[in-house]
Design a protein around this motif. Structure first.
Motif, PDB file in Angstrom:
ATOM      1  N   THR A  19       0.844  -1.191   0.000  1.00 17.97           N
ATOM      2  CA  THR A  19       0.000   0.000   0.000  1.00 17.97           C
ATOM      3  C   THR A  19       0.882   1.244   0.000  1.00 17.97           C
ATOM      4  O   THR A  19       1.770   1.375   0.842  1.00 17.97           O
ATOM      5  CB  THR A  19      -0.921   0.009   1.234  1.00 17.97           C
ATOM      6  N   PRO A  20       0.672   2.149  -0.942  1.00 14.69           N
ATOM      7  CA  PRO A  20       1.498   3.366  -1.020  1.00 14.69           C
ATOM      8  C   PRO A  20       1.352   4.261   0.214  1.00 14.69           C
ATOM      9  O   PRO A  20       0.377   4.168   0.957  1.00 14.69           O
ATOM     10  CB  PRO A  20       0.959   4.071  -2.266  1.00 14.69           C
ATOM     11  N   ALA A  21       2.319   5.160   0.377  1.00 10.90           N
ATOM     12  CA  ALA A  21       2.336   6.072   1.523  1.00 10.90           C
ATOM     13  C   ALA A  21       1.313   7.185   1.381  1.00 10.90           C
ATOM     14  O   ALA A  21       0.802   7.701   2.364  1.00 10.90           O
ATOM     15  CB  ALA A  21       3.732   6.677   1.679  1.00 10.90           C
ATOM     16  N   GLU A  22       1.000   7.594   0.144  1.00 12.22           N
ATOM     17  CA  GLU A  22       0.135   8.766  -0.047  1.00 12.22           C
ATOM     18  C   GLU A  22      -0.735   8.596  -1.286  1.00 12.22           C
ATOM     19  O   GLU A  22      -0.279   8.130  -2.326  1.00 12.22           O
ATOM     20  CB  GLU A  22       0.995  10.026  -0.198  1.00 12.22           C
ATOM     21  N   PHE A  23      -2.008   8.966  -1.134  1.00  8.90           N
ATOM     22  CA  PHE A  23      -2.957   9.055  -2.247  1.00  8.90           C
ATOM     23  C   PHE A  23      -3.488  10.488  -2.221  1.00  8.90           C
ATOM     24  O   PHE A  23      -4.033  10.923  -1.209  1.00  8.90           O
ATOM     25  CB  PHE A  23      -4.139   8.109  -2.057  1.00  8.90           C
ATOM     26  N   THR A  24      -3.332  11.231  -3.302  1.00  2.00           N
ATOM     27  CA  THR A  24      -3.809  12.612  -3.346  1.00  2.00           C
ATOM     28  C   THR A  24      -4.582  12.849  -4.640  1.00  2.00           C
ATOM     29  O   THR A  24      -4.045  12.622  -5.729  1.00  2.00           O
ATOM     30  CB  THR A  24      -2.633  13.611  -3.271  1.00  2.00           C
ATOM     31  N   ARG A  25      -5.808  13.310  -4.516  1.00  2.00           N
ATOM     32  CA  ARG A  25      -6.596  13.650  -5.701  1.00  2.00           C
ATOM     33  C   ARG A  25      -6.095  14.991  -6.238  1.00  2.00           C
ATOM     34  O   ARG A  25      -5.930  15.945  -5.476  1.00  2.00           O
ATOM     35  CB  ARG A  25      -8.068  13.731  -5.315  1.00  2.00           C
ATOM     36  N   LEU A  26      -5.851  15.061  -7.541  1.00  2.00           N
ATOM     37  CA  LEU A  26      -5.326  16.289  -8.140  1.00  2.00           C
ATOM     38  C   LEU A  26      -5.656  16.351  -9.621  1.00  2.00           C
ATOM     39  O   LEU A  26      -6.352  15.500 -10.152  1.00  2.00           O
ATOM     40  CB  LEU A  26      -3.811  16.393  -7.907  1.00  2.00           C
ATOM     41  N   ARG A  27      -5.155  17.402 -10.262  1.00  2.00           N
ATOM     42  CA  ARG A  27      -5.231  17.558 -11.710  1.00  2.00           C
ATOM     43  C   ARG A  27      -3.804  17.704 -12.225  1.00  2.00           C
ATOM     44  O   ARG A  27      -2.955  18.267 -11.545  1.00  2.00           O
ATOM     45  CB  ARG A  27      -6.079  18.781 -12.073  1.00  2.00           C
ATOM     46  N   TRP A  28      -3.547  17.223 -13.446  1.00  2.74           N
ATOM     47  CA  TRP A  28      -2.178  17.267 -13.953  1.00  2.74           C
ATOM     48  C   TRP A  28      -2.165  17.456 -15.469  1.00  2.74           C
ATOM     49  O   TRP A  28      -3.162  17.257 -16.146  1.00  2.74           O
ATOM     50  CB  TRP A  28      -1.422  16.003 -13.571  1.00  2.74           C
ATOM     51  N   ALA A  29      -0.998  17.853 -15.976  1.00  2.00           N
ATOM     52  CA  ALA A  29      -0.784  18.003 -17.421  1.00  2.00           C
ATOM     53  C   ALA A  29       0.716  18.033 -17.687  1.00  2.00           C
ATOM     54  O   ALA A  29       1.510  18.351 -16.805  1.00  2.00           O
ATOM     55  CB  ALA A  29      -1.413  19.302 -17.926  1.00  2.00           C
ATOM     56  N   TYR A  30       1.079  17.687 -18.922  1.00  2.57           N
ATOM     57  CA  TYR A  30       2.438  17.938 -19.393  1.00  2.57           C
ATOM     58  C   TYR A  30       2.467  19.358 -19.949  1.00  2.57           C
ATOM     59  O   TYR A  30       1.496  19.821 -20.533  1.00  2.57           O
ATOM     60  CB  TYR A  30       2.819  16.985 -20.528  1.00  2.57           C
ATOM     61  N   THR A  31       3.577  20.036 -19.795  1.00  4.42           N
ATOM     62  CA  THR A  31       3.771  21.323 -20.449  1.00  4.42           C
ATOM     63  C   THR A  31       5.247  21.452 -20.826  1.00  4.42           C
ATOM     64  O   THR A  31       6.100  20.769 -20.255  1.00  4.42           O
ATOM     65  CB  THR A  31       3.292  22.492 -19.554  1.00  4.42           C
ATOM     66  N   ASN A  32       5.526  22.310 -21.784  1.00  6.82           N
ATOM     67  CA  ASN A  32       6.892  22.469 -22.279  1.00  6.82           C
ATOM     68  C   ASN A  32       7.576  23.653 -21.614  1.00  6.82           C
ATOM     69  O   ASN A  32       6.923  24.563 -21.110  1.00  6.82           O
ATOM     70  CB  ASN A  32       6.887  22.679 -23.803  1.00  6.82           C
ATOM     71  N   TYR A  33       8.894  23.647 -21.645  1.00  7.99           N
ATOM     72  CA  TYR A  33       9.654  24.813 -21.204  1.00  7.99           C
ATOM     73  C   TYR A  33       9.448  25.927 -22.235  1.00  7.99           C
ATOM     74  O   TYR A  33       9.087  25.678 -23.372  1.00  7.99           O
ATOM     75  CB  TYR A  33      11.144  24.478 -21.061  1.00  7.99           C
ATOM     76  N   GLY A  34       9.687  27.145 -21.805  1.00  7.85           N
ATOM     77  CA  GLY A  34       9.491  28.285 -22.683  1.00  7.85           C
ATOM     78  C   GLY A  34       8.305  29.105 -22.206  1.00  7.85           C
ATOM     79  O   GLY A  34       7.937  29.064 -21.033  1.00  7.85           O
ATOM     80  N   VAL A  35       7.696  29.861 -23.118  1.00  7.51           N
ATOM     81  CA  VAL A  35       6.576  30.727 -22.756  1.00  7.51           C
ATOM     82  C   VAL A  35       5.413  29.875 -22.283  1.00  7.51           C
ATOM     83  O   VAL A  35       5.016  28.914 -22.939  1.00  7.51           O
ATOM     84  CB  VAL A  35       6.158  31.607 -23.949  1.00  7.51           C
ATOM     85  N   GLN A  89      14.014  16.603 -17.921  1.00  8.23           N
ATOM     86  CA  GLN A  89      14.968  17.173 -18.880  1.00  8.23           C
ATOM     87  C   GLN A  89      14.254  17.933 -19.989  1.00  8.23           C
ATOM     88  O   GLN A  89      14.661  19.044 -20.350  1.00  8.23           O
ATOM     89  CB  GLN A  89      15.833  16.065 -19.479  1.00  8.23           C
ATOM     90  N   ASP A  90      13.179  17.366 -20.545  1.00 11.98           N
ATOM     91  CA  ASP A  90      12.553  17.946 -21.737  1.00 11.98           C
ATOM     92  C   ASP A  90      11.183  18.579 -21.514  1.00 11.98           C
ATOM     93  O   ASP A  90      10.633  19.184 -22.440  1.00 11.98           O
ATOM     94  CB  ASP A  90      12.407  16.868 -22.820  1.00 11.98           C
ATOM     95  N   ARG A  91      10.604  18.414 -20.331  1.00 11.96           N
ATOM     96  CA  ARG A  91       9.256  18.933 -20.106  1.00 11.96           C
ATOM     97  C   ARG A  91       8.961  19.075 -18.619  1.00 11.96           C
ATOM     98  O   ARG A  91       9.727  18.619 -17.775  1.00 11.96           O
ATOM     99  CB  ARG A  91       8.215  18.028 -20.760  1.00 11.96           C
ATOM    100  N   ILE A  92       7.826  19.688 -18.353  1.00 10.12           N
ATOM    101  CA  ILE A  92       7.335  19.874 -16.987  1.00 10.12           C
ATOM    102  C   ILE A  92       6.091  19.013 -16.808  1.00 10.12           C
ATOM    103  O   ILE A  92       5.247  18.939 -17.705  1.00 10.12           O
ATOM    104  CB  ILE A  92       6.939  21.351 -16.752  1.00 10.12           C
TER     105      ILE A  92
END
Length: 198
Positions: free
Chosen positions: A40-56, A115-118
């Motif tokens: 059983t993992p240490a933490e379960f957190t409900r959230l929202r997520w996305a990939y985004t690129n570096y730059g503007v 390295q290539d994204r956030i």
């Protein structure tokens, strides 16, 4: 009897429209089973997520998920076909650092800088209402799991470009209004940047 069945059908339809089902210990056990986790993992957190690129920085479409934190690993879990499914996993070795906006006790986003994204993580709902306690628990779980934390006090992961854009902003207190939003450029503050020639 028909009236009662109709109400139950409507409630079931509404529950399905609310996205990711998650109510605590029972669903944690289902996640552990569906993902075939050894412990059983240490933490379960409900959230929202996305990939985004570096730059503007641009607005990204986020997905609902449950962050499952285990030693050396964070897994983002969704729900499809009556089962919890892995959307993405990030090992400590693939993340330069977890960038923590405004320190540990805030409701601001967390960025996993690769390295290539956030990887953008937020415990805020679609209206921008955050949960400081859940976010604090997630930050502590990431640190305990072995992720390197980097806060604003150590240096920001974004810098202003000097440009701004006039946008319609929805604020829960003052309502809709136009606001000048400064344009920012994201960079990997946890990875040495190449020197630019003068």
């Amino acid at each position: 009897m028909i009236y009662r069945a109709f109400i139950l059908l409507c409630l079931a339809a509404l529950a399905g429209c609310q996205g990711l089902p998650y109510r605590g210990a029972e669903d944690q056990a289902r996640i552990t089973a569906d993902l075939k986790l050894a412990a059983t993992p240490a933490e379960f957190t409900r959230l929202r997520w996305a990939y985004t690129n570096y730059g503007v920085m641009k607005g990204e479409q986020t997905e609902d998920a449950i962050a499952v934190v285990q030693p050396g690993l964070i897994t983002l879990v969704g729900y499809a076909g009556g089962h919890y499914v892995r959307q993405a996993s990030f090992r400590v070795a693939t993340v330069d650092c977890a960038y923590i906006f405004d320190g540990e006790t805030s409701d601001r986003p967390i960025w996993l800088l690769q390295q290539d994204r956030i990887v953008f993580l937020t415990v805020s709902d679609f209206r921008g209402n955050g949960d400081v306690l859940k976010r604090t628990q997630l930050v502590k779980a990431l640190a305990a799991s072995g992720f390197t934390l980097h806060t604003d006090a150590q240096g920001p992961a974004y810098r202003p470009t000097g440009k701004s854009e006039r946008l319609l902003v929805l604020n829960p207190i003052v309502g809709k209004h136009m606001e000048d939003i400064a344009e920012n450029q994201a960079h990997n503050v946890c990875r040495p940047q190449p020197l630019k020639d003068k």
